[in-house]
Motif scaffolding. Structure first.
Motif, short mmCIF file in Angstrom:
data_model
loop_
_atom_site.label_atom_id
_atom_site.label_comp_id
_atom_site.label_asym_id
_atom_site.label_seq_id
_atom_site.Cartn_x
_atom_site.Cartn_y
_atom_site.Cartn_z
N ASP A 154 0.87 -1.18 0.05
CA ASP A 154 -0.17 0.07 -0.01
C ASP A 154 0.89 1.38 -0.10
O ASP A 154 0.43 2.47 -0.54
CB ASP A 154 -0.88 0.15 1.14
N MET A 155 1.92 1.38 0.87
CA MET A 155 2.90 2.59 0.95
C MET A 155 3.47 2.80 -0.47
O MET A 155 3.42 3.90 -0.93
CB MET A 155 3.84 2.26 1.99
N TRP A 156 3.94 1.75 -1.22
CA TRP A 156 4.34 1.68 -2.68
C TRP A 156 3.36 2.42 -3.62
O TRP A 156 3.64 3.28 -4.16
CB TRP A 156 5.01 0.51 -3.08
N GLN A 157 2.16 1.81 -3.70
CA GLN A 157 1.03 2.07 -4.61
C GLN A 157 0.70 3.59 -4.22
O GLN A 157 0.23 4.37 -5.07
CB GLN A 157 -0.02 1.15 -4.63
N ASN A 158 0.48 3.99 -3.06
CA ASN A 158 -0.04 5.11 -2.71
C ASN A 158 1.24 6.39 -2.69
O ASN A 158 1.00 7.39 -2.03
CB ASN A 158 -0.63 5.30 -1.38
N ASP A 159 2.61 5.96 -2.67
CA ASP A 159 3.64 7.01 -2.84
C ASP A 159 3.58 7.54 -1.34
O ASP A 159 3.94 8.81 -1.05
CB ASP A 159 3.45 8.05 -3.74
N GLU A 160 3.70 6.56 -0.12
CA GLU A 160 3.73 7.13 1.07
C GLU A 160 4.89 6.53 1.75
O GLU A 160 4.80 6.50 3.02
CB GLU A 160 2.44 6.59 1.63
N MET A 161 5.88 6.05 1.25
CA MET A 161 6.82 5.10 1.59
C MET A 161 8.10 6.39 2.35
O MET A 161 8.30 7.38 1.37
CB MET A 161 7.79 4.62 0.94
N ASP A 162 8.39 6.35 3.52
CA ASP A 162 9.29 7.47 3.91
C ASP A 162 10.84 6.94 3.53
O ASP A 162 11.11 6.05 2.89
CB ASP A 162 9.33 7.39 5.42
N ASN A 163 11.47 8.22 3.33
CA ASN A 163 12.92 8.18 2.89
C ASN A 163 13.60 7.21 3.34
O ASN A 163 14.54 6.31 2.61
CB ASN A 163 13.72 9.26 3.04
N GLU A 164 13.80 7.09 4.51
CA GLU A 164 14.55 5.92 5.28
C GLU A 164 14.20 4.60 4.97
O GLU A 164 15.09 3.85 4.25
CB GLU A 164 14.53 6.07 6.94
N SER A 165 12.97 4.24 4.81
CA SER A 165 12.59 2.91 4.42
C SER A 165 12.63 2.56 2.95
O SER A 165 12.96 1.48 2.59
CB SER A 165 10.98 2.72 4.91
N ALA A 166 12.54 3.79 2.22
CA ALA A 166 12.62 3.47 0.68
C ALA A 166 14.04 3.17 0.46
O ALA A 166 14.25 2.38 -0.54
CB ALA A 166 12.32 4.66 -0.09
N ALA A 167 15.00 3.83 0.96
CA ALA A 167 16.52 3.78 0.82
C ALA A 167 16.81 2.25 1.01
O ALA A 167 17.52 1.56 0.20
CB ALA A 167 17.23 4.72 1.85
N ALA A 168 16.35 1.77 2.20
CA ALA A 168 16.77 0.44 2.68
C ALA A 168 16.09 -0.55 1.54
O ALA A 168 16.97 -1.39 1.23
CB ALA A 168 16.24 0.28 4.19
N PHE A 169 15.04 -0.49 1.32
CA PHE A 169 14.29 -1.43 0.28
C PHE A 169 15.04 -1.23 -1.21
O PHE A 169 15.39 -2.29 -1.47
CB PHE A 169 12.66 -1.15 0.11
N THR A 170 15.43 -0.12 -1.48
CA THR A 170 16.00 0.11 -2.81
C THR A 170 17.50 -0.55 -2.80
O THR A 170 18.01 -1.12 -3.57
CB THR A 170 16.26 1.63 -2.97
#
Length: 340
Positions: free
Chosen positions: A136-152
């Motif tokens: 849901d966070m990916w689809q709604n563009d609601e991922m915070d910077n820290e979590s997005a960086a870790a997943f990336t």
């Protein structure tokens, strides 16, 4: 009545039971930087135990496991890293798997997997980050910077080696400008531009992801070739000016209808003669690892891996012609087609 002996060995049960330790041993290798220490000269069990202040007896047992798994060789009490370790356990390698092995989101926590399997079989998917559904966070563009960086970074560790192999095989030779759609770190864009220094790529993903992607673009000196474009794959206008589009490890996160919509969007934006590429692990029900990974995706997102046949069918439905399958690395391939 006499107890009859079993009609089949229990060795497979022992193999699976002890198999729980194999990934955990690799995680510990990343945590302790075993590969790096061996390269620095801690090339005996005694030296490693002394350096890490750990049990010499325990280190001997542990190194035997890494030897069986193929990450180190032991000859005359001397330790050497194998090619496997140098490629994927060495922090200086572009293909370092540390971001996966350190498992920042506890995705592979063995103590939790049985409960996760049962939950997913009830159609309740639970890859969570900070108490929320990652999908849901990916689809709604609601991922915070820290979590997005870790997943990336985690996804880069898993995908870059195969991307480089695919590009070096000439898979993208027909393309001049490649759109890496839902790009993450830009594994495909980076590999494409490295293989073709006179060509360009567009890296398209959510804003927080793009901030991490820029680090990789700079690290591999591709700023002159790669343009980073922030946007939502589902709702924003896509960049233009490309003759090829690649979805790398993207479609497996979504339901078939969503994938069909993404491919239809790609078809509408490509020029006549342009090419579509899908870089992913392909489902092969005769092999255990792809079957496990497909179930892993189901547990996390309610999604799946696609087989070559299923991807070809999706591409055909959305208007593409002349599908081909190109071998990449390991379990990964690239399925391509053309807008005729």
């Amino acid at each position: 009545m006499q107890i009859q002996p079993p009609t089949i060995s229990d060795a497979p049960l022992w193999d699976r039971l002890m198999g729980n330790y194999t990934f955990a041993c690799l995680m510990v290798a990343a945590q302790l930087n075993i590969c790096g220490l061996i390269e620095e000269g801690c090339n005996t069990s005694e030296k490693l135990a002394r350096k890490l202040q750990l049990s010499h007896k325990g280190i001997n047992h542990y190194l035997l496991i890494l030897n069986h798994l193929g990450y180190i060789s032991i000859e005359n009490n001397q330790l050497k890293n194998t090619k496997l370790a140098k490629n994927y356990l060495d922090k200086t390698s572009p293909y370092y798997w540390g971001e996966v092995l350190l498992d920042p989101f506890s995705i592979y926590d063995i103590n939790h997997l049985d409960k996760k399997i049962l939950t997913s079989l009830k159609c309740e998917y639970e890859l969570e980050c900070k108490g929320r559904s990652v999908t849901d966070m990916w689809q709604n563009d609601e991922m915070d910077n820290e979590s997005a960086a870790a997943f990336t970074r985690l996804m880069h560790s898993q995908g870059f080696a195969s991307a480089v192999k695919a590009a070096s095989n000439g898979t993208f030779k027909s393309v001049n400008t490649l759109l890496d759609a839902g790009a993450g770190s830009g594994t495909i864009a980076l590999a494409f531009c490295d293989a073709y220094p006179d060509r360009n790529a567009l890296l398209f993903d959510l804003g927080p992801v793009c901030e991490t992607a820029k680090e990789y673009v700079e690290k591999f000196n591709k700023k002159e070739q790669i343009t980073v474009v922030k946007g939502d794959l589902f709702s924003a206008n896509w960049p233009t000016g490309f003759d090829g589009i690649c979805f790398s490890n993207v479609l497996h996160d979504w339901q078939e209808a969503t994938c069909e919509n993404l491919l239809s969007k790609a078809f509408s934006l490509l020029p006549k003669g342009g090419h579509i590429f899908i870089h992913d692990m392909l489902l092969d029900e005769s092999q255990l690892t792809p079957s496990l990974f497909s179930f892993h995706l189901f547990m996390n997102h309610g999604s799946q891996l696609f087989s070559e046949q299923q991807l070809v069918q999706l591409l055909t439905i959305t208007g593409f012609k002349n599908p081909l399958c190109h071998k990449a690395l390991g379990y990964f391939s690239v399925v391509s087609a053309q807008k005729a």
